[in-house]
Enzyme design. Structure first.
Site, PDB file in Angstrom:
ATOM      1  N   MET A   1      -9.508   7.569  -0.181  1.00  0.00           N
ATOM      2  CA  MET A   1     -10.260   8.071   0.977  1.00  0.00           C
ATOM      3  C   MET A   1     -10.832   9.450   0.666  1.00  0.00           C
ATOM      4  O   MET A   1     -10.172  10.270   0.011  1.00  0.00           O
ATOM      5  CB  MET A   1      -9.352   8.157   2.197  1.00  0.00           C
ATOM      6  CG  MET A   1      -8.653   6.862   2.555  1.00  0.00           C
ATOM      7  SD  MET A   1      -7.648   7.047   4.053  1.00  0.00           S
ATOM      8  CE  MET A   1      -6.754   5.496   4.055  1.00  0.00           C
TER       9      MET A   1
ATOM     10  N   ASP B   1      -5.154   3.218  -1.590  1.00  0.00           N
ATOM     11  CA  ASP B   1      -6.193   3.549  -0.611  1.00  0.00           C
ATOM     12  C   ASP B   1      -6.848   4.859  -1.019  1.00  0.00           C
ATOM     13  O   ASP B   1      -6.232   5.931  -0.965  1.00  0.00           O
ATOM     14  CB  ASP B   1      -5.583   3.676   0.779  1.00  0.00           C
ATOM     15  CG  ASP B   1      -5.086   2.338   1.302  1.00  0.00           C
ATOM     16  OD1 ASP B   1      -5.927   1.444   1.492  1.00  0.00           O
ATOM     17  OD2 ASP B   1      -3.871   2.196   1.516  1.00  0.00           O
TER      18      ASP B   1
ATOM     19  N   HIS C   1      -8.863   0.360  -3.376  1.00  0.00           N
ATOM     20  CA  HIS C   1      -9.724   0.167  -2.211  1.00  0.00           C
ATOM     21  C   HIS C   1     -10.460   1.480  -1.949  1.00  0.00           C
ATOM     22  O   HIS C   1      -9.865   2.449  -1.486  1.00  0.00           O
ATOM     23  CB  HIS C   1      -8.855  -0.245  -1.015  1.00  0.00           C
ATOM     24  CG  HIS C   1      -9.595  -0.386   0.268  1.00  0.00           C
ATOM     25  ND1 HIS C   1      -8.952  -0.424   1.492  1.00  0.00           N
ATOM     26  CD2 HIS C   1     -10.922  -0.494   0.548  1.00  0.00           C
ATOM     27  CE1 HIS C   1      -9.844  -0.556   2.444  1.00  0.00           C
ATOM     28  NE2 HIS C   1     -11.050  -0.594   1.894  1.00  0.00           N
TER      29      HIS C   1
ATOM     30  N   HIS D   1      -1.399  -1.519  -3.989  1.00  0.00           N
ATOM     31  CA  HIS D   1      -2.667  -1.244  -3.316  1.00  0.00           C
ATOM     32  C   HIS D   1      -2.827   0.262  -3.144  1.00  0.00           C
ATOM     33  O   HIS D   1      -1.947   0.943  -2.600  1.00  0.00           O
ATOM     34  CB  HIS D   1      -2.680  -1.935  -1.947  1.00  0.00           C
ATOM     35  CG  HIS D   1      -3.991  -1.842  -1.224  1.00  0.00           C
ATOM     36  ND1 HIS D   1      -5.049  -2.686  -1.494  1.00  0.00           N
ATOM     37  CD2 HIS D   1      -4.416  -1.012  -0.234  1.00  0.00           C
ATOM     38  CE1 HIS D   1      -6.056  -2.389  -0.697  1.00  0.00           C
ATOM     39  NE2 HIS D   1      -5.710  -1.373   0.065  1.00  0.00           N
TER      40      HIS D   1
ATOM     41  N   MET E   1     -12.495   3.658   0.078  1.00  0.00           N
ATOM     42  CA  MET E   1     -13.015   3.987   1.404  1.00  0.00           C
ATOM     43  C   MET E   1     -13.744   5.323   1.275  1.00  0.00           C
ATOM     44  O   MET E   1     -13.326   6.358   1.804  1.00  0.00           O
ATOM     45  CB  MET E   1     -11.876   4.050   2.418  1.00  0.00           C
ATOM     46  CG  MET E   1     -11.324   2.681   2.758  1.00  0.00           C
ATOM     47  SD  MET E   1      -9.805   2.742   3.759  1.00  0.00           S
ATOM     48  CE  MET E   1      -8.576   2.854   2.449  1.00  0.00           C
TER      49      MET E   1
ATOM     50  N   MET F   1     -10.519  -5.779   7.079  1.00  0.00           N
ATOM     51  CA  MET F   1      -9.692  -4.745   7.688  1.00  0.00           C
ATOM     52  C   MET F   1      -9.227  -5.218   9.062  1.00  0.00           C
ATOM     53  O   MET F   1     -10.036  -5.601   9.912  1.00  0.00           O
ATOM     54  CB  MET F   1     -10.475  -3.438   7.816  1.00  0.00           C
ATOM     55  CG  MET F   1     -10.820  -2.770   6.492  1.00  0.00           C
ATOM     56  SD  MET F   1      -9.359  -2.375   5.480  1.00  0.00           S
ATOM     57  CE  MET F   1      -8.461  -1.263   6.585  1.00  0.00           C
TER      58      MET F   1
ATOM     59  N   SER G   1       0.844  -1.195   0.000  1.00  0.00           N
ATOM     60  CA  SER G   1       0.000   0.000   0.000  1.00  0.00           C
ATOM     61  C   SER G   1       0.876   1.239   0.000  1.00  0.00           C
ATOM     62  O   SER G   1       1.769   1.381   0.843  1.00  0.00           O
ATOM     63  CB  SER G   1      -0.902   0.019   1.236  1.00  0.00           C
ATOM     64  OG  SER G   1      -1.485   1.303   1.398  1.00  0.00           O
TER      65      SER G   1
ATOM     66  N   ASP H   1      -5.706  -6.125   5.496  1.00  0.00           N
ATOM     67  CA  ASP H   1      -5.024  -4.834   5.436  1.00  0.00           C
ATOM     68  C   ASP H   1      -4.987  -4.211   6.821  1.00  0.00           C
ATOM     69  O   ASP H   1      -6.033  -4.015   7.443  1.00  0.00           O
ATOM     70  CB  ASP H   1      -5.772  -3.918   4.461  1.00  0.00           C
ATOM     71  CG  ASP H   1      -5.126  -2.552   4.305  1.00  0.00           C
ATOM     72  OD1 ASP H   1      -4.065  -2.299   4.899  1.00  0.00           O
ATOM     73  OD2 ASP H   1      -5.699  -1.719   3.565  1.00  0.00           O
TER      74      ASP H   1
END
Length: 236
Positions: free
Chosen positions: A39, A37, A68, A35, A70, A145, A10, A193
């Site tokens: 957000m 993230d 991913h 990966h 979020m 998670m 990540s 993760d």
């Protein structure tokens, strides 16, 4: 049936001023995916990157992009992330009211090389795995998670291992074919993760996880390629 073990570093705690070099370093170390993230400052208390940056990263690395999301209302943005180069798009069960529809919508998208985008569903630490019973027969990946999402560098939550074991057993029973495969013959990848590094990755793999997300332990290690190689060796 054996599952392929996958290392997906990540970039959340990478040095963004040197991101091109750091992506090259994880490739050198044998990473399988990168990966990302995503957000929005609403679903989680942090803001990171969007499709424009994802597209730029895709021009810098040959690794598959594991996005991913979020974010709140992820259905609005899945097409944008697919167009930006995502190979896998993972959404949170807690962020949508129509999970079945959303998973199928992701799988209907195509990557830049024309392959179907893989659909993942993520569960926050306190969300029960039973909430996925009706999508487990066809989803491609479940992300458990092992920290509360939003920030890197958090401490691993031990009961995530129990969730992984229970999910692997449940998937074997609920998916259509033996070995955990769905009706298309695809196995279920279980990803974890948060708080994973060389000290605990073997334990995570033993719990039934086959996709490891690791950020801080790799990018703050002082030697990114060597740490990736160490993780891969420990994963078996």
């Amino acid at each position: 049936m054996a599952f392929q073990n996958i290392l997906a570093p990540s970039i959340l705690n990478a040095d963004f001023a040197s991101l091109k070099d750091q992506l090259a370093a994880i490739e050198q170390g044998g990473a399988d995916w990168v990966h990302l993230d995503i957000m929005d400052g609403h679903f989680v208390p942090n803001i990171t990157i969007g499709p424009v940056v994802v597209e730029a990263i895709g021009k810098t690395t040959a690794l598959p992009l594991d996005c991913h999301l979020m974010i709140s209302d992820p259905a609005k943005y899945i097409a944008d992330f697919a167009a930006a180069g995502a190979s896998t798009i993972t959404v949170h069960q807690e962020a949508t009211h129509h999970l079945d529809s959303l998973v199928h919508s992701i799988q209907a998208l195509r990557t830049k090389n024309g392959a179907p985008v893989k659909a993942g569903v993520s569960l926050n630490p306190a969300t029960p795995i039973e909430t996925l019973d009706h999508v487990l027969p066809f989803v491609d990946l479940v992300l458990i998670m092992s920290v509360n999402p939003g920030f890197g560098g958090q401490k691993f939550i031990p009961y995530a291992l129990d969730k992984a074991r229970a999910l692997r057993d449940r998937a074997q029973r609920l998916r259509a074919l033996d070995g955990g495969a769905n009706a298309s013959g695809k196995k279920l990848d279980i990803q974890m993760d948060g708080g994973i590094g060389p000290k605990n990755v073997a334990e995570v793999i033993a719990a039934g996880v086959n996709v490891i997300v690791c950020g801080t332990a790799i990018f703050r290690s002082g030697n990114i390629p060597d740490t990736c190689r160490q993780m891969k060796n420990l994963m078996g």
